[in-house]
Design a protein around this motif. Structure first.
Motif, PDB file in Angstrom:
ATOM      1  N   UNK A 152      48.283 -31.515 -26.421  1.00 44.76           N
ATOM      2  CA  UNK A 152      47.884 -30.595 -25.353  1.00 44.76           C
ATOM      3  C   UNK A 152      46.483 -30.925 -24.848  1.00 44.76           C
ATOM      4  N   UNK A 153      45.594 -31.249 -25.764  1.00 47.75           N
ATOM      5  CA  UNK A 153      44.226 -31.612 -25.380  1.00 47.75           C
ATOM      6  C   UNK A 153      44.236 -32.843 -24.478  1.00 47.75           C
ATOM      7  N   UNK A 154      44.973 -33.874 -24.885  1.00 48.78           N
ATOM      8  CA  UNK A 154      45.021 -35.111 -24.103  1.00 48.78           C
ATOM      9  C   UNK A 154      45.738 -34.893 -22.775  1.00 48.78           C
ATOM     10  N   UNK A 155      46.817 -34.109 -22.787  1.00 48.52           N
ATOM     11  CA  UNK A 155      47.595 -33.875 -21.569  1.00 48.52           C
ATOM     12  C   UNK A 155      46.770 -33.141 -20.513  1.00 48.52           C
ATOM     13  N   UNK A 156      46.101 -32.080 -20.928  1.00 51.11           N
ATOM     14  CA  UNK A 156      45.311 -31.293 -19.977  1.00 51.11           C
ATOM     15  C   UNK A 156      44.114 -32.087 -19.463  1.00 51.11           C
ATOM     16  N   UNK A 157      43.531 -32.877 -20.331  1.00 51.46           N
ATOM     17  CA  UNK A 157      42.328 -33.632 -19.949  1.00 51.46           C
ATOM     18  C   UNK A 157      42.643 -34.804 -19.027  1.00 51.46           C
ATOM     19  N   UNK A 158      43.710 -35.533 -19.357  1.00 54.89           N
ATOM     20  CA  UNK A 158      43.919 -36.823 -18.690  1.00 54.89           C
ATOM     21  C   UNK A 158      45.077 -36.862 -17.695  1.00 54.89           C
ATOM     22  N   UNK A 159      46.065 -35.962 -17.835  1.00 57.32           N
ATOM     23  CA  UNK A 159      47.306 -36.197 -17.092  1.00 57.32           C
ATOM     24  C   UNK A 159      47.779 -35.077 -16.167  1.00 57.32           C
ATOM     25  N   UNK A 160      47.551 -33.810 -16.507  1.00 60.17           N
ATOM     26  CA  UNK A 160      48.169 -32.740 -15.732  1.00 60.17           C
ATOM     27  C   UNK A 160      47.861 -32.842 -14.237  1.00 60.17           C
ATOM     28  N   UNK A 161      46.591 -32.962 -13.897  1.00 62.23           N
ATOM     29  CA  UNK A 161      46.208 -33.003 -12.480  1.00 62.23           C
ATOM     30  C   UNK A 161      46.807 -34.221 -11.787  1.00 62.23           C
ATOM     31  N   UNK A 162      46.805 -35.365 -12.465  1.00 66.08           N
ATOM     32  CA  UNK A 162      47.345 -36.593 -11.869  1.00 66.08           C
ATOM     33  C   UNK A 162      48.848 -36.467 -11.631  1.00 66.08           C
ATOM     34  N   UNK A 163      49.549 -35.795 -12.549  1.00 69.42           N
ATOM     35  CA  UNK A 163      50.990 -35.605 -12.383  1.00 69.42           C
ATOM     36  C   UNK A 163      51.269 -34.674 -11.207  1.00 69.42           C
ATOM     37  N   UNK A 164      50.524 -33.578 -11.160  1.00 68.15           N
ATOM     38  CA  UNK A 164      50.726 -32.605 -10.080  1.00 68.15           C
ATOM     39  C   UNK A 164      50.458 -33.210  -8.715  1.00 68.15           C
ATOM     40  N   UNK A 165      49.502 -34.139  -8.675  1.00 73.42           N
ATOM     41  CA  UNK A 165      49.176 -34.810  -7.403  1.00 73.42           C
ATOM     42  C   UNK A 165      49.994 -36.088  -7.196  1.00 73.42           C
ATOM     43  N   UNK A 166      50.942 -36.327  -8.124  1.00 70.25           N
ATOM     44  CA  UNK A 166      51.831 -37.485  -8.060  1.00 70.25           C
ATOM     45  C   UNK A 166      51.085 -38.819  -7.973  1.00 70.25           C
ATOM     46  N   UNK A 167      49.961 -38.869  -8.720  1.00 69.37           N
ATOM     47  CA  UNK A 167      49.191 -40.115  -8.764  1.00 69.37           C
ATOM     48  C   UNK A 167      49.710 -41.050  -9.858  1.00 69.37           C
ATOM     49  N   UNK A 168      50.396 -40.484 -10.829  1.00 69.89           N
ATOM     50  CA  UNK A 168      50.966 -41.292 -11.903  1.00 69.89           C
ATOM     51  C   UNK A 168      52.340 -40.744 -12.276  1.00 69.89           C
ATOM     52  N   UNK A 169      53.083 -41.548 -13.008  1.00 70.42           N
ATOM     53  CA  UNK A 169      54.305 -41.097 -13.671  1.00 70.42           C
ATOM     54  C   UNK A 169      54.022 -41.122 -15.167  1.00 70.42           C
ATOM     55  N   UNK A 170      54.375 -40.056 -15.863  1.00 68.56           N
ATOM     56  CA  UNK A 170      54.091 -39.952 -17.292  1.00 68.56           C
ATOM     57  C   UNK A 170      55.388 -39.875 -18.085  1.00 68.56           C
ATOM     58  N   UNK A 171      55.490 -40.725 -19.129  1.00 70.06           N
ATOM     59  CA  UNK A 171      56.582 -40.644 -20.086  1.00 70.06           C
ATOM     60  C   UNK A 171      56.030 -40.012 -21.358  1.00 70.06           C
ATOM     61  N   UNK A 172      56.510 -38.827 -21.685  1.00 70.56           N
ATOM     62  CA  UNK A 172      56.126 -38.187 -22.937  1.00 70.56           C
ATOM     63  C   UNK A 172      57.218 -38.508 -23.944  1.00 70.56           C
ATOM     64  N   UNK A 173      56.866 -39.273 -24.961  1.00 69.12           N
ATOM     65  CA  UNK A 173      57.837 -39.798 -25.924  1.00 69.12           C
ATOM     66  C   UNK A 173      57.756 -39.040 -27.242  1.00 69.12           C
ATOM     67  N   UNK A 174      58.927 -38.699 -27.777  1.00 65.27           N
ATOM     68  CA  UNK A 174      58.974 -38.013 -29.067  1.00 65.27           C
ATOM     69  C   UNK A 174      60.195 -38.492 -29.844  1.00 65.27           C
ATOM     70  N   UNK A 175      60.203 -38.182 -31.136  1.00 69.31           N
ATOM     71  CA  UNK A 175      61.351 -38.470 -31.987  1.00 69.31           C
ATOM     72  C   UNK A 175      61.914 -37.149 -32.492  1.00 69.31           C
ATOM     73  N   UNK A 176      63.209 -36.958 -32.309  1.00 68.67           N
ATOM     74  CA  UNK A 176      63.848 -35.708 -32.713  1.00 68.67           C
ATOM     75  C   UNK A 176      65.286 -35.683 -32.257  1.00 68.67           C
ATOM     76  N   UNK A 177      66.010 -34.636 -32.667  1.00 71.46           N
ATOM     77  CA  UNK A 177      67.424 -34.545 -32.356  1.00 71.46           C
ATOM     78  C   UNK A 177      67.694 -33.887 -31.008  1.00 71.46           C
ATOM     79  N   UNK A 178      66.781 -33.038 -30.532  1.00 71.34           N
ATOM     80  CA  UNK A 178      66.989 -32.405 -29.221  1.00 71.34           C
ATOM     81  C   UNK A 178      65.645 -32.238 -28.525  1.00 71.34           C
ATOM     82  N   UNK A 179      65.716 -31.806 -27.267  1.00 64.42           N
ATOM     83  CA  UNK A 179      64.526 -31.755 -26.422  1.00 64.42           C
ATOM     84  C   UNK A 179      63.612 -30.569 -26.739  1.00 64.42           C
TER      85      UNK A 179
END
Length: 645
Positions: free
Chosen positions: A54-81
């Motif tokens: 959450x710290x990294x997402x809010x600091x580095x990515x949220x605004x850029x995603x909302x402004x469509x400046x980047x595409x972000x892949x959030x990767x995790x390991x697990x059985x469901x979303x």
């Protein structure tokens, strides 16, 4: 030609803002894939701990995603979303990656245990696969066609040694699932039952030691043969011609094993009595032996395809170069050749660092750590009862091979790997990353000091379920004579996790008046006190598994002029300057065209890095120093060692 990576890449489109990727098989964590995604402005973030994410997402990515400046892949390991944060689930596009989609013909559990380095060959070979998806048929096909292990054709010791040399020497790595399959089949052969097949296949250390003992016995056996008229032992004896070592296939590899030090030469024999091909394994003349080894290492590096390297290749280059330079300093031979090859290597390595270094951050810490902050995660994953991590401040592979030579002469053995330090290669940045298990962006408030290391080390292990009372940390070790009572875990039986900083090398570096030669000489004197040897032996006697690493290495450099205005920098980090604004950093770069504006990957805000190029430093013009902070191979790739005996 299509490959398995194309199947991964085609699932992502830079026009989308956010993907949630379930990737239990770690397919996304591929150096080439990460590089291609980055070229498309698609960024990958691993979702592990919710607070850190959450710290990294809010600091580095949220605004850029909302402004469509980047595409972000959030990767995790697990059985469901549901492993992802709720707000991301509402807006992200869901994608599941699975190895069974790429290799539908084979046993999925078997494929999951393979090193992904073989996926290219396997992807190309699956078209001709006619077997079922059973484990047995999958393993049989992969063992024979991908790893080239003719396990079912082994009927003699010579054939077994050739198979084992393929496993341990010729191949980068063979996964345990393949080794177990080979063991099961070899154990069925009656003529091999007296041999310790399990250990010979599973452990390269055991195999090389076994081969060394066999060689010693063979030399002693030949030594007792009658001599020909020319004084050389007669080769026609049945014991000679029947022995595995007389097989040309084995001989061709033996030379390399002796030259690389994987098998020690036998001492105490007159080489003239033996056939010429055996001389490489008999200690003849130390000077001649060293010259042969130096030539071998030099040619190995000279012929390396540096422009095609991946991170794995660079760690091997760093090890070979460290061995070459350490031997050169010890003998005084090949010094010009070493300097020449060093400059060529660093020219290619610098380019690689500027384009590929960023992809390392996303790679997993298993099967081996890639960066220094992954070391505690790697150690924690092995669930060893008692662990000691010795951090040799400032140690490059050059110093390690000098240290290794001394420790090996006193009976210790090692499993060696290389890991990448954090850039800038400064103590407060990279060593703090080791003890916290975090990238530097997470310890912005303490990035200019090492005083938080003890607390960070305890916090890391507490998060892994180890109480603070069982964790200890010490620094400033190695400067006086060794005293057992000064080592905390040797006098406090409750300690299970021990982190220690031995900073003798770093102190020697910054006081070296004759460059690398001074470092070599002073380190030799220190090693003769046996401080490190006694420390390791005492820790082992108390049941500790001992690991050795470094926060960064070092580089001999020449001054291009000092920078004094408005710079925040570590006093002795003459290869780097840190600025609190991009503008100040860029202005300084304009004044020094022999500098590099680093891309600040994984670093805190207001921490902008200017590096000296090549073998240069921000000190008085023409002044020669040994320092660190930059991105030369000697500074960046450091040893990660497990003491195994």
């Amino acid at each position: 030609m299509a490959n398995w990576r194309d199947q991964i890449l085609k699932q992502f489109n830079a026009n989308n803002a956010l993907y949630l990727v379930l990737d239990n098989d770690q397919l996304l964590l591929n150096e080439w894939i990460l590089g291609k995604l980055k070229e498309e402005n698609i960024h990958v973030v691993n979702f592990n701990e919710s607070i850190l994410f959450r710290y990294e997402f809010e600091r580095d990515y949220r605004t850029k995603i909302e402004n469509k400046k980047i595409c972000l892949l959030v990767r995790a390991e697990g059985q469901d979303y549901n492993v992802f944060p709720y707000d991301l689930i509402q807006s992200g596009q869901r994608t599941r990656l699975d190895v069974s989609i790429i290799f539908p013909k084979f046993s999925t559990p078997v494929i999951r245990e393979l090193d992904k380095e073989v996926y290219d060959a396997l992807y190309a070979a699956q078209e001709r696969y006619q077997g079922s998806s059973s484990d047995k048929e999958t393993l049989d096909f992969i063992a024979k066609n991908i790893y080239k292990l003719p396990y079912d054709m082994i009927h003699s010791r010579a054939e077994l040694w050739k198979l084992l040399l393929t496993i341990h020497y010729e191949l980068d790595s063979v996964p345990k699932v393949i080794k177990r399959f080979v063991i099961d089949n070899l154990n069925l052969k009656t003529d091999l039952r007296k041999l310790p097949i399990q250990d010979l296949v599973m452990s390269d250390h055991f195999f090389y030691k076994y081969l060394e003992d066999e060689w010693n016995h063979f030399v002693d056996q030949i030594n007792q043969f009658p001599l020909q008229k020319n004084g050389v032992a007669i080769e026609e004896f049945a014991e000679y011609s029947a022995h595995s070592f007389s097989n040309p296939l084995i001989r061709s590899i033996l030379d390399n094993l002796f030259l690389e030090g994987l098998i020690k030469r036998v001492k105490g024999y007159q080489p003239a009595k033996f056939p010429a091909w055996m001389h490489v394994g008999i200690e003849i003349d130390n000077g001649k032996d060293n010259d042969e080894k130096l030539k071998y290492l030099y040619l190995q590096l000279k012929d390396a395809k540096l422009s095609e390297n991946r991170y794995k290749d660079w760690t091997k280059i760093a090890q070979a170069y460290g061995q070459l330079k350490a031997l050169s300093l010890s003998t005084g031979l090949y010094s010009q050749e070493v300097n020449g090859i060093s400059n060529i290597i660093d020219e290619h390595f610098e380019k690689w660092m500027l384009h590929q270094y960023g992809s390392l951050i996303s790679l997993p810490h298993l099967p081996v750590p890639k960066m220094v902050h992954q070391i505690p995660h790697y150690i924690a994953s092995h669930n060893e009862d008692k662990v000691a991590l010795l951090v040799m401040d400032g140690m490059s592979f050059v110093q390690w091979f000098q240290i290794q030579d001394h420790l090996a002469k006193n009976g210790l053995s090692f499993k060696e790997n290389g890991v990448f330090a954090w850039v800038p290669t400064l103590t407060a940045v990279s060593r703090q990353a080791i003890f916290s298990g975090l990238s530097p962006s997470y310890f912005a408030n303490s990035i200019s000091t090492t005083n938080k290391e003890s607390s960070a080390w305890s916090t890391f292990w507490e998060d892994k379920g180890v109480p603070r009372i069982n964790v200890s940390y010490q620094r400033g070790l190695g400067q006086a004579f060794y005293q057992r009572d000064n080592i905390l875990p040797l006098k406090q039986s409750n300690i299970r996790i021990y982190g220690a900083v031995i900073d003798i090398i770093d102190k020697v570096l910054h006081g070296a008046v004759q460059g690398s030669k001074s470092v070599f000489s002073e380190l030799k004197i220190w090693l003769e006190t046996n401080y490190l040897l006694k420390l390791i032996q005492d820790l082992q006697n108390e049941g500790f598994t001992v690991y050795i690493t470094a926060d960064h290495g070092n580089r001999e450099s020449v001054g291009i002029g000092r920078i004094n205005e408005g710079v925040i920098a570590e006093t002795k980090g003459e290869r780097v300057r840190i600025y609190d604004s991009v503008e100040l950093r860029d202005a300084a770069a304009e004044k020094f065209d022999q500098s590099i504006k680093w891309h600040d990957i994984g670093l805190p805000e207001k921490f902008h890095v200017l590096l000296a190029k090549d073998s240069l430093a921000f000190v008085n013009k023409g002044e020669t120093i040994i320092s660190h902070g930059g991105i030369s191979m000697e500074e960046v790739i450091v040893p990660f060692i497990k003491v195994i005996s």
